[in-house]
Motif scaffolding. Structure first.
Motif, PDB file in Angstrom:
ATOM      1  N   ARG A   1       0.849  -1.202   0.000  1.00 38.53           N
ATOM      2  CA  ARG A   1       0.000   0.000   0.000  1.00 38.53           C
ATOM      3  C   ARG A   1       0.877   1.242   0.000  1.00 38.53           C
ATOM      4  NH1 ARG A   1      -1.919   3.243   4.121  1.00 38.53           N
ATOM      5  NH2 ARG A   1      -1.397   1.721   5.719  1.00 38.53           N
ATOM      6  N   ASN A   2       2.002   1.182   0.723  1.00 38.02           N
ATOM      7  CA  ASN A   2       2.917   2.318   0.737  1.00 38.02           C
ATOM      8  C   ASN A   2       4.313   1.883   1.167  1.00 38.02           C
ATOM      9  OD1 ASN A   2       2.772   1.951   3.493  1.00 38.02           O
ATOM     10  ND2 ASN A   2       1.838   3.893   3.943  1.00 38.02           N
ATOM     11  N   ILE A   3       5.284   2.663   0.756  1.00 42.03           N
ATOM     12  CA  ILE A   3       6.665   2.587   1.254  1.00 42.03           C
ATOM     13  C   ILE A   3       7.107   4.046   1.374  1.00 42.03           C
ATOM     14  CG2 ILE A   3       9.032   1.836   0.857  1.00 42.03           C
ATOM     15  CD1 ILE A   3       7.911  -0.418  -0.907  1.00 42.03           C
ATOM     16  N   ASN A   4       7.251   4.528   2.600  1.00 42.98           N
ATOM     17  CA  ASN A   4       7.568   5.933   2.854  1.00 42.98           C
ATOM     18  C   ASN A   4       8.921   6.071   3.517  1.00 42.98           C
ATOM     19  OD1 ASN A   4       5.130   7.021   1.959  1.00 42.98           O
ATOM     20  ND2 ASN A   4       4.158   6.777   3.938  1.00 42.98           N
ATOM     21  N   PHE A   5       9.708   7.020   3.022  1.00 43.40           N
ATOM     22  CA  PHE A   5      10.928   7.437   3.697  1.00 43.40           C
ATOM     23  C   PHE A   5      10.699   8.878   4.147  1.00 43.40           C
ATOM     24  CE2 PHE A   5      15.008   9.647   3.717  1.00 43.40           C
ATOM     25  CZ  PHE A   5      15.643   8.906   4.704  1.00 43.40           C
TER      26      PHE A   5
END
Length: 172
Positions: free
Chosen positions: A139-143
């Motif tokens: 659904r997401n990969i956030n840095f």
């Protein structure tokens, strides 16, 4: 709100006339988001936090969008490094939002998540990912990085799945 036996209740209620340029929608929207949680400290570095949440949105065109989620979180505090893992179960969902932005980061299916936060000398770096178990995709990969002082922080967010970059300022 602190409750007996160290349970916590978090609630926010909003109402507003929302206009979204991308979809062209403009509607009156009200929402109630509420969570009920308790933190179980296993030892000085590890705790488990179960949570039950309700998200309800009502729109002037009689649409509604509701979800009831249960989250089981596992969290470690290792000094400058804080990893966590979660499992989210969707108990109920009904309806949908006419706004694209509402549904962008919404949890709609069961998922697992992982997050690592590192804080050193006023700098915060985190990497977070959530995997949708029903659709077998991220659904997401956030840095996220936060740089600043105790009063303010500049926030840089790179979302890899949707290839988006956001910048903001946090004022404490």
């Amino acid at each position: 709100i602190g409750l007996p036996l160290n349970f916590i209740l978090n609630t926010d209620i909003n109402i507003g006339n929302i206009r979204e340029r991308v979809s062209g929608q403009q509607l009156l929207r009200g929402n109630l988001n509420s969570s009920f949680e308790k933190k179980y400290q296993i030892n000085e570095k590890f705790y488990i936090k179960p949570e039950l949440s309700y998200y309800g949105f009502w729109y002037e065109n009689s649409n509604k969008w509701e979800r009831v989620l249960g989250v089981l979180g596992f969290n470690w505090d290792l000094g400058f490094l804080a990893p966590s893992f979660s499992y989210t179960k969707v108990f109920h969902k009904q309806g949908s939002s006419p706004f694209l932005f509402d549904a962008k980061d919404a949890i709609e299916n069961d998922e697992i998540g992982a997050k690592v936060i590192s804080e050193l000398y006023g700098y915060t770096f985190s990497l977070e990912s959530n995997y949708n178990l029903t659709q077998s995709r991220y659904r997401n990969i956030n840095f996220i990085s936060k740089i600043g002082s105790d009063c303010y922080k500049f926030v840089f967010n790179l979302e890899l799945i949707n290839q988006e970059f956001a910048f903001g300022v946090e004022i404490n």
